[in-house]
Scaffold this motif. Structure first.
Motif, short mmCIF file in Angstrom:
data_model
loop_
_atom_site.label_atom_id
_atom_site.label_comp_id
_atom_site.label_asym_id
_atom_site.label_seq_id
_atom_site.Cartn_x
_atom_site.Cartn_y
_atom_site.Cartn_z
N UNK A 79 -3.25 4.93 1.97
CA UNK A 79 -3.08 6.20 2.68
C UNK A 79 -2.62 5.96 4.11
N UNK A 80 -3.18 4.91 4.71
CA UNK A 80 -2.82 4.59 6.09
C UNK A 80 -1.32 4.33 6.19
N UNK A 81 -0.81 3.51 5.27
CA UNK A 81 0.62 3.19 5.29
C UNK A 81 1.44 4.42 4.93
N UNK A 82 0.93 5.18 3.95
CA UNK A 82 1.69 6.34 3.48
C UNK A 82 1.91 7.34 4.60
N UNK A 83 0.88 7.53 5.44
CA UNK A 83 1.00 8.54 6.50
C UNK A 83 2.14 8.19 7.44
N UNK A 84 2.37 6.88 7.65
CA UNK A 84 3.48 6.48 8.53
C UNK A 84 4.80 6.56 7.78
N UNK A 85 4.78 6.10 6.52
CA UNK A 85 6.02 6.11 5.71
C UNK A 85 6.59 7.51 5.62
N UNK A 86 5.70 8.49 5.45
CA UNK A 86 6.15 9.86 5.22
C UNK A 86 6.94 10.41 6.39
N UNK A 87 6.66 9.89 7.61
CA UNK A 87 7.41 10.36 8.78
C UNK A 87 8.89 10.08 8.59
N UNK A 88 9.21 8.97 7.93
CA UNK A 88 10.61 8.54 7.83
C UNK A 88 11.44 9.48 6.98
N UNK B 85 4.07 15.71 12.65
CA UNK B 85 2.70 15.76 13.20
C UNK B 85 1.70 15.90 12.06
N UNK B 86 2.06 16.72 11.07
CA UNK B 86 1.14 16.98 9.96
C UNK B 86 0.89 15.71 9.15
N UNK B 87 1.95 15.01 8.76
CA UNK B 87 1.72 13.83 7.92
C UNK B 87 1.07 12.71 8.72
N UNK B 88 1.35 12.65 10.04
CA UNK B 88 0.72 11.61 10.84
C UNK B 88 -0.79 11.83 10.90
N UNK B 89 -1.22 13.10 10.75
CA UNK B 89 -2.66 13.37 10.84
C UNK B 89 -3.39 12.89 9.60
N UNK B 90 -2.65 12.52 8.55
CA UNK B 90 -3.31 11.98 7.36
C UNK B 90 -3.95 10.62 7.68
N UNK B 91 -3.38 9.92 8.69
CA UNK B 91 -3.93 8.62 9.07
C UNK B 91 -5.38 8.75 9.49
N UNK B 92 -5.70 9.84 10.17
CA UNK B 92 -7.08 10.09 10.59
C UNK B 92 -8.01 10.07 9.39
N UNK B 93 -7.53 10.69 8.34
CA UNK B 93 -8.30 10.75 7.11
C UNK B 93 -8.53 9.36 6.53
N UNK B 94 -7.47 8.54 6.55
CA UNK B 94 -7.58 7.19 6.02
C UNK B 94 -8.62 6.40 6.81
N UNK B 95 -8.63 6.59 8.13
CA UNK B 95 -9.58 5.87 8.97
C UNK B 95 -11.00 6.25 8.60
N UNK B 96 -11.25 7.54 8.46
CA UNK B 96 -12.64 7.96 8.20
C UNK B 96 -13.05 7.58 6.79
#
Lengths: 121, 438, 174
Positions: free
Chosen positions: B137-146, B168-179
């Motif tokens: 999920x962490x990687x996906x949130x960054x990939x999706x920006x592209x 901004x929306x897909x980048x916020x998925x990273x927060x989810x991956x962290x938690x």
């Protein structure tokens, strides 16, 4: 119409593939890496001390307060994006409306500030 | 061993970097040429003509396009591992990886091989499904920006009308991956690290989005393609330097790099939320971070320094792609420079900096930009100027720059006053302490 | 939507339905509250998919940004505030039958509303031929004849939310 849906089809496929691509190396690693688990290796790593009690304990309410303030500003942003988008087509009234909107929320920020809710302790 | 580097070495390093960039750029352009927008339509109709089901024929080009767009950042990340290590080494007066291949260029491949053969240890008591889901999920949130990044005037994954808010929306998925990762590890340090990180990430999303509103305001468009096209006359960096700075600072915080590296506070939280991860899963968190830093460079280039704009970008799209990569690398190296030079903030300082400095500045800046844009639009209308080229954009830039200066002066005075008050307070405290101590 | 022929839209619709309903089921049936929060996010993501399918891209992005990026996190924080978050066995709520009744009534109402055109008969031909985009939304929000009053009231509501949150969270320090 079909064009718009085509765009979203791209995004949809991207959403499906994006977690799969990084999963690929993890899967390969799982296939070729050694697997010799034992109790000590798998123990929770807390600086060499044995873990005490349950990890999933109650947390401070402060995180929740920050979460709430963030949520409010997030929703504010959602309103401001269409405003900024249409701004150049609009008149001075739009600026005034946006100013009032932002001003009301800045109020809330200063209230939180004054109540020391922004202090991290 | 002689650790000081000679200019000759720098020259060789520079030449190698350029050659690598050209080769990489060529490969990617080839890839995009095959799967690009223009060919997509041909491919789909071509498949339909050859007797494919129209639904599937329409799907295949989309799939290829997604694969093309998504593989590019993943490939770049492998190179970035080397760039990052080499750059950090040079700043710290070391040589860095130099054993595997010329200049240690094959080092990332060796790293990948090593990581593939590492044992993957899952701690006892971990919540396995969530634990395993967090790294991808962490990687996906960054990939999706592209998906919305315009590489050249003609090549982009998709031109979403709402591109800015999408990223901004897909980048916020990273927060989810962290938690998810922090909680599922069943480790107190990991959970504490995750909470701190999430508090940091969500807080800095506010100035990030506030700064993002300024390019949207100036371009009158939320699509990334539209924002880049609107910078043909003048880069937004010169119209809104404060917004540029705000976006840069908050994006640095979003990736959790120094001075905001509470995510991996080795000395306090033994690496934070990802402590219990090992092997390839751990590597995925780091790959996500490396990719995110470069992605931020790309976003800075797109939003503030004109994306693919440059001489002959329309005639030769490959050149446009080259410009984009140059600009992104510029921001990327500044980010690395900051990362390797500054010490870490304390968690309370990070929060104060965000909520008491960056958020008020970003709000003030947004209001001032809106006001100045309104005045500039009125002026352009009365003077009969239509913004088409560099010179016609000058009046607008002038007005906006005046707004920026006003914001700067106000912030300067306000921070100065605050600093004086704080010093006075500390002085008084010191006196009272000595008085009671006697 | 055309039944009988297998369109990609129908496939996506089915997929998002499974996500939404499956996620909701997971929320209701999980005794582990954090997993429940994750299922909730799955469900919310399905709703974002529906919005994208309806060509409401802005709302889909907002759904991801606000519901998954902010409310999902907030729920996780809230769950961490509770005791025994990983194993909820007791039912604390004594009025579950009221909620059962209300949700059953709502469900029946919605089914009836879908089958019988209670809210007027709207065929696709009645819809406006122009697709409104996000710029139109912005124009509608801040022009005098549009929704400028709700726009400002929304700001007031958000301010009230912050004040309320601070009052509730910090009552112990008074």
């Amino acid at each position: 119409m079909t064009n718009v849906l085509n765009e979203w089809a791209f995004i949809g496929v991207f959403f499906l593939l994006a977690p799969l691509l990084p999963s690929l190396p993890i899967a390969i690693a799982a296939l070729i890496s050694p697997r010799k688990p034992n109790a000590i290796k798998q123990a929770t790593y807390e600086c060499g001390l044995e873990t005490v009690g349950d990890t999933w304990v109650q947390f401070k309410v402060q995180y929740y307060v920050f979460g709430l303030i963030f949520l409010v500003f997030d929703v504010e942003m959602v309103f401001l994006f269409p405003w900024a988008l249409a701004y150049q087509q609009l008149d001075f009234f739009a600026f005034a409306a946006g100013l009032l909107f932002i001003f009301l929320l800045t109020d809330a920020l200063f209230y939180a500030w004054g109540k020391n809710a922004l202090e991290w302790s | 061993m002689e650790s000081r580097s000679t200019p000759n070495q720098f020259l060789r390093l520079g030449i190698t970097l350029v050659i690598l960039a050209v080769i990489g750029g060529g490969l990617i352009a080839l890839l995009n040429g095959i799967t690009g927008q223009a060919c997509l339509n041909n491919l789909s109709s071509c498949l339909t003509n050859n007797g494919w089901n129209p639904g599937i024929a329409g799907f295949v080009p989309i799939l290829l396009g997604v694969l093309g767009v998504a593989t590019f950042p993943l490939l770049v990340t492998i190179l970035l591992i080397w760039v990052e290590r080499k750059f950090a080494a040079r700043i710290q007066d070391r040589i860095g990886p130099n054993r595997v291949g010329p200049f240690g260029l094959i080092q990332p491949l060796a790293d990948v091989l090593k990581l593939l053969t590492k044992e993957d240890i899952t701690p006892t008591g971990a919540d396995k499904p969530i634990y395993n889901l967090a790294p991808p999920f962490m990687v996906a949130s960054v990939l999706l920006i592209w998906a919305v990044v315009p590489f050249t005037p003609y090549h982009y994954g998709v031109d979403l009308e709402i591109g800015a808010i999408y990223f901004v929306a897909v980048a916020s998925i990273a927060t989810l991956a962290v938690i998810m990762g922090g909680w599922a590890s069943n480790n107190k340090y990991a959970l504490l690290g995750a909470f701190r990180t999430v508090a940091l990430l969500v807080s800095y999303e506010i100035p990030l989005a506030m700064a993002l509103l300024v390019p949207v305001l100036l371009a009158g468009s939320m699509s990334m393609v539209g924002i880049v096209e609107a910078q043909g006359a003048m880069w937004f960096m010169f119209m809104a330097p404060i917004a540029t700075l705000l976006f840069f600072i908050s994006s640095q915080a979003e990736v959790g790099r120094a001075p905001f590296d509470l995510i991996e506070a080795e000395s306090e939280l033994i690496a934070g939320f990802n402590i219990e991860y090992s092997g390839m899963k751990f590597a995925m968190f780091f790959a996500g971070e490396f990719m995110h830093v470069f992605t931020n460079g790309v976003l800075m280039a797109i939003l503030f320094t004109g994306g693919w704009w440059g001489p002959f970008a329309y005639e030769a799209p490959l050149l446009g792609f080259f410009y984009l990569m140059i600009k992104s690398s510029f921001w990327y190296f500044i980010s690395l420079w900051v990362r390797n030079s500054l010490p870490r903030f304390r968690v309370d300082q990070v929060m104060n900096l965000n909520w008491k400095i960056l958020v008020p500045i970003s709000i003030l800046n947004l209001i001032m930009m809106a006001l100045m844009l309104r005045i500039a639009l009125g002026f352009e209308q009365s003077a009969g100027i239509v913004v088409t080229d560099f010179f016609s954009a000058l009046p607008r830039t002038g007005f906006l720059l005046i707004g920026n200066v006003v914001v700067l002066v106000v912030v300067w005075l306000w921070l100065g006053r605050q600093g004086r008050q704080q010093r006075q307070l500390e002085e008084m405290n010191r006196f009272s302490v000595t008085a009671t101590g006697d | 939507m055309v039944f009988g022929s297998f369109t990609p839209e129908a496939f996506a619709f089915g997929f998002f339905t499974i996500l939404t309903l499956g996620g909701a089921y997971g929320v209701a049936m999980n005794t582990n509250l954090v997993r429940g929060a994750v299922w909730l996010i799955v469900s919310l993501f399905g709703v974002a998919g529906f919005l994208a399918l309806l060509s409401a891209g802005f709302l889909a992005a907002v759904q991801v940004l606000v519901y998954i990026g902010a409310i999902g996190i907030l729920f996780t924080f809230a769950v961490m505030l509770t005791r025994s978050m990983t194993n909820v066995n007791q039912r604390f709520n004594q009025q579950w039958w009221i909620s059962l009744l209300v949700s059953a009534l709502l469900f029946i109402l919605l089914i009836v509303g879908v089958i019988i055109p209670v809210w007027g008969n709207q065929s696709p031909a009645d819809m406006s031929p122009t697709i409104a985009n996000t710029t139109d939304l912005g124009v509608a929000l801040v022009t005098g004849g549009g929704f400028v009053l709700p726009f400002e009231v929304a700001s007031l509501l958000l301010t009230a939310a912050i004040i309320g949150a601070i009052l509730i969270a910090r009552e112990d320090e008074e």
